[in-house]
Design a protein around this motif. Structure first.
Motif, short mmCIF file in Angstrom:
data_model
loop_
_atom_site.label_atom_id
_atom_site.label_comp_id
_atom_site.label_asym_id
_atom_site.label_seq_id
_atom_site.Cartn_x
_atom_site.Cartn_y
_atom_site.Cartn_z
N GLU A 75 -2.46 31.11 53.66
CA GLU A 75 -2.16 32.32 52.89
C GLU A 75 -1.10 33.19 53.54
OE1 GLU A 75 -5.68 33.02 55.56
OE2 GLU A 75 -5.07 31.51 54.11
N ASP A 76 -0.80 32.92 54.82
CA ASP A 76 0.19 33.72 55.54
C ASP A 76 1.60 33.14 55.49
OD1 ASP A 76 -1.66 35.65 56.39
OD2 ASP A 76 -2.29 34.38 58.05
N GLY A 77 1.73 31.83 55.29
CA GLY A 77 3.07 31.27 55.27
C GLY A 77 3.12 29.76 55.38
N TRP A 78 4.33 29.26 55.63
CA TRP A 78 4.63 27.83 55.74
C TRP A 78 5.04 27.54 57.18
CZ3 TRP A 78 5.26 30.92 51.66
CH2 TRP A 78 4.90 30.45 50.39
N TYR A 79 4.64 26.37 57.72
CA TYR A 79 4.84 26.08 59.14
C TYR A 79 5.70 24.82 59.35
CZ TYR A 79 0.94 29.35 59.79
OH TYR A 79 0.13 30.46 59.77
N PHE A 80 6.59 24.91 60.34
CA PHE A 80 7.36 23.74 60.77
C PHE A 80 7.51 23.81 62.28
CE2 PHE A 80 10.53 27.06 60.16
CZ PHE A 80 11.38 26.91 61.25
N ALA A 81 7.97 22.73 62.90
CA ALA A 81 8.06 22.70 64.36
C ALA A 81 9.44 22.23 64.80
CB ALA A 81 6.99 21.78 64.94
N SER A 82 9.83 22.68 65.99
CA SER A 82 11.13 22.30 66.57
C SER A 82 11.15 22.71 68.04
CB SER A 82 12.28 22.99 65.82
OG SER A 82 13.52 22.72 66.45
N GLY A 83 12.07 22.12 68.77
CA GLY A 83 12.29 22.56 70.14
C GLY A 83 13.08 23.87 70.12
N SER A 84 12.65 24.85 70.89
CA SER A 84 13.35 26.13 70.89
C SER A 84 14.73 26.02 71.54
CB SER A 84 12.52 27.18 71.64
OG SER A 84 12.31 26.79 72.99
N ASN A 85 14.96 24.93 72.29
CA ASN A 85 16.26 24.71 72.93
C ASN A 85 17.19 23.85 72.08
OD1 ASN A 85 14.61 22.46 73.25
ND2 ASN A 85 15.42 21.93 75.27
N SER A 86 16.73 23.48 70.87
CA SER A 86 17.58 22.71 69.97
C SER A 86 18.56 23.64 69.28
CB SER A 86 16.72 21.99 68.92
OG SER A 86 16.11 22.95 68.06
N VAL A 87 19.50 23.06 68.52
CA VAL A 87 20.48 23.88 67.80
C VAL A 87 19.77 24.81 66.82
CG1 VAL A 87 22.36 23.83 66.12
CG2 VAL A 87 22.36 22.22 68.03
N LYS A 88 18.85 24.26 66.04
CA LYS A 88 18.16 25.13 65.07
C LYS A 88 17.26 26.13 65.78
CE LYS A 88 14.71 21.58 63.83
NZ LYS A 88 15.41 20.44 64.49
N GLY A 89 16.69 25.73 66.92
CA GLY A 89 15.87 26.66 67.69
C GLY A 89 16.67 27.86 68.17
N GLN A 90 17.89 27.61 68.62
CA GLN A 90 18.76 28.70 69.07
C GLN A 90 19.20 29.57 67.89
OE1 GLN A 90 19.51 29.50 72.37
NE2 GLN A 90 17.82 28.05 72.59
N GLN A 91 19.43 28.93 66.75
CA GLN A 91 19.81 29.69 65.56
C GLN A 91 18.67 30.60 65.11
OE1 GLN A 91 20.97 26.66 62.77
NE2 GLN A 91 22.95 26.30 63.74
N LEU A 92 17.45 30.09 65.18
CA LEU A 92 16.29 30.88 64.80
C LEU A 92 16.09 32.05 65.75
CD1 LEU A 92 13.84 27.94 64.00
CD2 LEU A 92 14.83 29.53 62.34
N LYS A 93 16.44 31.86 67.00
CA LYS A 93 16.32 32.94 67.98
C LYS A 93 17.32 34.05 67.67
CE LYS A 93 16.40 33.82 72.97
NZ LYS A 93 16.60 33.21 74.33
N MET A 94 18.54 33.68 67.28
CA MET A 94 19.58 34.67 66.97
C MET A 94 19.34 35.35 65.64
SD MET A 94 23.18 32.95 68.23
CE MET A 94 22.96 31.47 67.25
N ASN A 95 18.86 34.58 64.66
CA ASN A 95 18.66 35.12 63.32
C ASN A 95 17.43 34.44 62.70
OD1 ASN A 95 18.75 35.92 60.62
ND2 ASN A 95 20.97 35.78 60.48
#
Length: 217
Positions: A75-95
């Motif tokens: 009920e709170d949301g949708w979940y996915f996983a990734s390495g925080s040091n990956s390209v998308k992980g860094q993008q998620l950190k910035m925005n």
């Protein structure tokens, strides 16, 4: 190129038949409707219905997208996983602003989720990592995603060694592995129609309440 364009024009789309969708009889929360549609996709034989496109913004302000797997939802949301040091992980950190897109062509349905991503706790992230297969864990532990690969033989050699380490130490967890939750601000449900009279239903959050609106096709 000309042959490809001719081929494109010959391809058909939205052939149907598709399931009926009555926007007058819907739940107040988009998460509930998503679950209904998701189960319909599974029962209808949609291949990999948990595949979704995650769209992010890179450091230049340009959109970036890739397909990955929905790990869970509640009920709170949708979940996915990734390495925080990956390209998308860094993008998620910035925005942290993201969108998720599901398209189930067999039943002519699409769901677009716009919202904010948030890293969940360490315990859940570690649990998710340990539920991955041996090869999946080994590749993540290599920590090389998206980096230049000079020779495919290097991958094979490195992977063999890493798999052996995973088998020897099955409780090893990638410290960069993260489970992310997407909290939606808008969720749009699209039911395709053979005559292009598509049904578009938008849920948008306003003052902590979901507002439901029909949109023109």
């Amino acid at each position: 190129m000309e042959d490809t364009n001719k081929l494109l024009k010959s391809l058909k789309s939205l052939e149907g038949p598709f399931p009926k969708f009555d926007p007058a009889n819907i739940p107040s929360n988009p998460n509930e409707l998503f679950q209904e549609w998701f189960h319909t996709a599974i029962k209808s034989g949609v291949h990999e219905p948990h595949s979704m496109t995650l769209s992010t913004i890179n450091r230049f302000g340009h959109p970036d997208a890739r397909v990955l797997i929905l790990k869970a939802m509640d009920e709170d949301g949708w979940y996915f996983a990734s390495g925080s040091n990956s390209v998308k992980g860094q993008q998620l950190k910035m925005n942290p602003n993201v969108s998720l897109t599901f398209y189930w062509s067999l039943i002519g349905r699409q769901v677009r989720i716009r919202g904010t991503s948030l890293r969940v706790g360490k315990e859940l992230s570690e649990k998710d990592f340990l539920e991955r297969g041996e090869v999946g864990r080994a590749i993540a532990l290599l920590g090389k995603q998206s980096k230049v690969l000079p020779d495919s033989k290097i991958l094979e050699e490195s992977l063999i060694k890493q798999i052996e380490q995973v088998k020897s130490n099955p409780d090893t967890v990638d410290p960069h592995w993260c489970l992310y939750k997407v909290t939606a601000s808008e969720v749009e449900f699209w039911q395709g129609d053979r005559e292009r009279k598509h049904i578009r239903l938008l849920y948008r959050m306003e003052n902590d309440k979901w507002i439901k609106e029909l949109l023109w096709p």
